[in-house]
Write a protein that holds these residues in place. Sequence first.
Motif, PDB file in Angstrom:
ATOM      1  N   SER A  34       0.942  -1.135  -0.062  1.00 43.08           N
ATOM      2  CA  SER A  34      -0.102   0.041  -0.060  1.00 43.08           C
ATOM      3  C   SER A  34       0.640   1.352   0.034  1.00 43.08           C
ATOM      4  N   GLU A  78      -1.260   8.936   4.359  1.00 43.82           N
ATOM      5  CA  GLU A  78      -2.605   8.818   5.417  1.00 43.82           C
ATOM      6  C   GLU A  78      -2.550   7.496   5.839  1.00 43.82           C
ATOM      7  N   ILE A  79      -2.189   6.289   5.422  1.00 48.54           N
ATOM      8  CA  ILE A  79      -2.344   5.165   5.478  1.00 48.54           C
ATOM      9  C   ILE A  79      -1.795   4.522   6.949  1.00 48.54           C
ATOM     10  N   ILE A 107      -6.042   7.233   7.759  1.00 55.81           N
ATOM     11  CA  ILE A 107      -7.126   6.319   7.646  1.00 55.81           C
ATOM     12  C   ILE A 107      -6.313   4.883   7.629  1.00 55.81           C
ATOM     13  N   ASP A 146      -5.377   1.135   6.476  1.00 54.53           N
ATOM     14  CA  ASP A 146      -5.183   0.375   5.336  1.00 54.53           C
ATOM     15  C   ASP A 146      -6.303  -0.653   5.115  1.00 54.53           C
ATOM     16  N   ALA A 147      -7.123  -0.195   4.211  1.00 56.72           N
ATOM     17  CA  ALA A 147      -8.346  -1.257   4.001  1.00 56.72           C
ATOM     18  C   ALA A 147      -7.847  -2.236   2.492  1.00 56.72           C
ATOM     19  N   ASN A 148      -6.970  -1.662   2.024  1.00 53.88           N
ATOM     20  CA  ASN A 148      -6.570  -2.400   0.582  1.00 53.88           C
ATOM     21  C   ASN A 148      -5.747  -3.648   0.939  1.00 53.88           C
ATOM     22  N   GLY A 150      -2.654   2.890  -4.643  1.00 58.94           N
ATOM     23  CA  GLY A 150      -2.353   4.368  -4.306  1.00 58.94           C
ATOM     24  C   GLY A 150      -1.417   4.775  -5.091  1.00 58.94           C
ATOM     25  N   GLY A 151      -1.349   6.282  -5.427  1.00 56.48           N
ATOM     26  CA  GLY A 151      -0.451   6.812  -6.179  1.00 56.48           C
ATOM     27  C   GLY A 151      -0.083   6.573  -7.599  1.00 56.48           C
ATOM     28  N   ARG A 203      -9.339   4.941 -11.782  1.00 60.50           N
ATOM     29  CA  ARG A 203      -8.534   5.785 -12.578  1.00 60.50           C
ATOM     30  C   ARG A 203      -7.254   5.169 -13.147  1.00 60.50           C
ATOM     31  N   GLY A 243      -5.904   3.901  -5.562  1.00 63.16           N
ATOM     32  CA  GLY A 243      -6.048   3.608  -4.138  1.00 63.16           C
ATOM     33  C   GLY A 243      -7.427   3.509  -3.653  1.00 63.16           C
ATOM     34  N   ASN A 244      -8.395   3.878  -4.231  1.00 56.60           N
ATOM     35  CA  ASN A 244      -9.711   3.485  -3.819  1.00 56.60           C
ATOM     36  C   ASN A 244     -10.086   2.360  -3.835  1.00 56.60           C
TER      37      ASN A 244
HETATM   38  P1  AMP Z   1      -4.496   7.655  -4.512  1.00 60.06           P
HETATM   39  O1  AMP Z   1      -4.599   6.828  -5.489  1.00 60.06           O
HETATM   40  O2  AMP Z   1      -3.297   7.553  -3.799  1.00 60.06           O
HETATM   41  O3  AMP Z   1      -4.956   9.077  -4.940  1.00 60.06           O
HETATM   42  O4  AMP Z   1      -5.691   7.337  -3.501  1.00 60.06           O
HETATM   43  C1  AMP Z   1      -6.986   7.584  -3.691  1.00 60.06           C
HETATM   44  C2  AMP Z   1      -8.014   7.313  -2.474  1.00 60.06           C
HETATM   45  O5  AMP Z   1      -7.823   6.109  -2.035  1.00 60.06           O
HETATM   46  C3  AMP Z   1      -7.527   8.516  -1.559  1.00 60.06           C
HETATM   47  O6  AMP Z   1      -8.786   8.837  -0.840  1.00 60.06           O
HETATM   48  C4  AMP Z   1      -6.639   7.414  -0.480  1.00 60.06           C
HETATM   49  O7  AMP Z   1      -6.639   7.835   0.678  1.00 60.06           O
HETATM   50  C5  AMP Z   1      -7.412   6.215  -0.527  1.00 60.06           C
HETATM   51  N1  AMP Z   1      -6.730   5.043  -0.376  1.00 60.06           N
HETATM   52  C6  AMP Z   1      -5.328   4.922  -1.013  1.00 60.06           C
HETATM   53  N2  AMP Z   1      -4.852   3.774  -0.429  1.00 60.06           N
HETATM   54  C7  AMP Z   1      -5.781   3.271   0.555  1.00 60.06           C
HETATM   55  C8  AMP Z   1      -5.827   1.957   1.200  1.00 60.06           C
HETATM   56  N3  AMP Z   1      -4.534   1.235   1.189  1.00 60.06           N
HETATM   57  N4  AMP Z   1      -6.757   1.850   2.021  1.00 60.06           N
HETATM   58  C9  AMP Z   1      -7.746   2.668   2.043  1.00 60.06           C
HETATM   59  N5  AMP Z   1      -7.948   3.591   1.289  1.00 60.06           N
HETATM   60  C10 AMP Z   1      -6.863   4.033   0.507  1.00 60.06           C
END
Ligand code: AMP
Length: 705
Positions: free
Chosen positions: A486, A490-491, A503, A505-507, A553-554, A584, A601-602
């Motif tokens: 991940s 913020e994770i 938040i 880490d749900a992923n 994410g990212g 995305r 990340g979503n």
């Molecule tokens: P990103 O793709 O990094 O721009 O993330 C898109 C959204 O997904 C943001 O709101 C992140 O906080 C959320 N997100 C990214 N990684 C995780 C994760 N491992 N668990 C939960 N939410 C995530």
Amino acid sequence: MAFDTFVVVDWSAGKRAPKRPSKDAIWIGVVQAGVERDPVYCRSRQDAEAWLSAFIAAEAKAQRRVMIGFDFPFGYPRGFVERVTGSADPLVFWDWLEARITDTEAGENNRFEIAEQLNACFDGIGPFWGKPSKTLWPDVPYRKDGIVYAACAERRQADLAAKAASSCFQLAFPPTVGSQVLMGLPVLSRLRRLHDVAVWPFEDHATAQTVFVEIWPGLIETAVKEVSDDPIRDRVQVRLLSRALAGLSHDALADMLADVGDNASEEAWILGAGHKDALVAAARAMPTLTPPPLRNDCFALPAGVDWTPVDDALALLKERLGPVVRVETMPLMQAAGWVLAEDLVAKRANPPHPNTAVDGYGFAGAAVGDGPQVLPLVDGRAAAGRPFGGVVPEGHAIRVLTGADLPTGVDTVVLDEDVRVGGGQVAFHGPLKPGANTRKAGEDVQAGDIALTQGRVLTPADLALAAAVGHGEVLVHQRLRVAVLSTGDEIVEPGAEVGAGQIFDANRPMLSSLCAGFGFEAVDMGCAPDDRDALRGFLDNAAAQADVILTSGGASAGDEDHMSALLRESGAMLEWRIALKPGRPLALGMWSGTPVFGLPGNPVAALVCTLIFARPAMGALAGAGWHAPQGFDVPAAFEKNKKPGRREYLRARIRGGQAEVFKSEGSGRISGLSWAEGLVELPDGAVHVKNGDPVRYIPFSSFDL
Ligand code: AMP
Ligand code: MG
């Protein structure tokens, strides 16, 4: 054009070799699409020819380019061929030999007669010499003494360059290279006519599907000597030399192919002669190398495309991805859930012998007509595992029990329920169809049939089949290791202290368990901060431990989207802007030779992208081939107006025979993922779904979820 598969054949001029793998037979080393296979043992030249022909055809079908090396000269010293055939084209001589050499499965052949004919083309004695008998074949001298190599030299330029001591004119007493050539070239001549083969260096090898090259294991002798755990030298040689060829860089191999002597167009050349050190180094280096068939540009997209339709993206991945995992043998008892790495050929028929399907009485069906029948019973009986050794004469019957092999003289069985027995006789009513109540040998599977095909994820029923046709172990792919990572400042770990703006880490828990469910080994890589250097370290670590990296994410192109930035920096990243909702851009790329799937990340988008893209792609990497999920049409229990341009996946489930969708499409709504039991797939174009309209529903179970 590069080669995908390398094969090295250690030829033999000898008689049929024993069943048990031994030296002096034909051994074949194979590195197929980067995966090293166990060397193949062929007991006869016919076996080898059949194996090679089938292999060449199968590789061509799989669109893999194959280089096959043979360890005997493809040509003779300059002048020889022209003297015999009137043409300097060595391939004309291949066909000349093919028309004359005879060879049987037991190894009986006419090579000394043909050598006599060849010697007759030259003045004096020779050039061929050496034979097993001092008196037979008077036109082949027993020893070399007195032969003058005038019309053509004793050795080719290539033999001198490779410092090979052997000569293609020596037919007996090791090294019997001369005999190998006479018995080998006819086989190559046939294979070359049957398939799309170019013979190096005589023909242009740039585009042919299969290329034959002459090799000589003596070039890697130094590396062969270092192997002490295999008593069969020939096997070590083909294993190491196929490794070496597969391990050479594209440029190094191209150099070797280009570096031939002046007489090569007539005499042929030994691949790698003059490049001994490079070959030895490659032969030594390969064992630790895991198969790297993926190219750095394997995620390249066609130029100029803005949004790639889902099907195009899938087709590209399907075309470019192949197995990256090695193979190993596995006892059948432990093989459930593993990916079969080769076609499993039935060693034995099922059933192996004709047997009875019921308890009853067996006899010869032809002797039984219409109406009442009374047959005398022979003494004894046949039961499963306890066959009857004698013969049942026509007009007689014998007691048989379910599963028993049919005794000689029996092809038909009448059921216990349909007979009366007494006074040493059995009575029943005809007619009975000849063969009634019996199972024919091989009616299920014949020996030699392909019982299970490569790429199958072995099921319990597959294990039953493999066992029945004689296999106690199977060749499987090692499990694909998937690093799950991940990213994001913020994770934090689930259950840990959370600070402001953080938040959980749900992923990672979701993606790890998805991978395990797919049959892969998930390697937990934790969570990386939004820091380029730190992330680089995480990726290095992941690449060292796994075959594929799954990150979340990212992945977009924003300031904090370091995953895509890093992959772009490493020169092997492509941002896949797929016309898909939710999701995305995906960041697909290579990190130190390891493929990376950069998911959004979503969590909702991460799950959908995993199911739709990563799962089939990882299946291909795992050796299981590409598997699209199976969906079906059900009536919609919802209304939706969908705009054109993107394929859309809705969280859904079936209730009362209809597909209902989650109340919100918000892609942060994890509760909707958990609520759902499948996805509704809406097509790329515009649709207006009304209640009761058919929509395509893909249950999560179709994704092995
Ligand atoms: P990103 O793709 O990094 O721009 O993330 C898109 C959204 O997904 C943001 O709101 C992140 O906080 C959320 N997100 C990214 N990684 C995780 C994760 N491992 N668990 C939960 N939410 C995530
Ligand atoms: Mg982020």
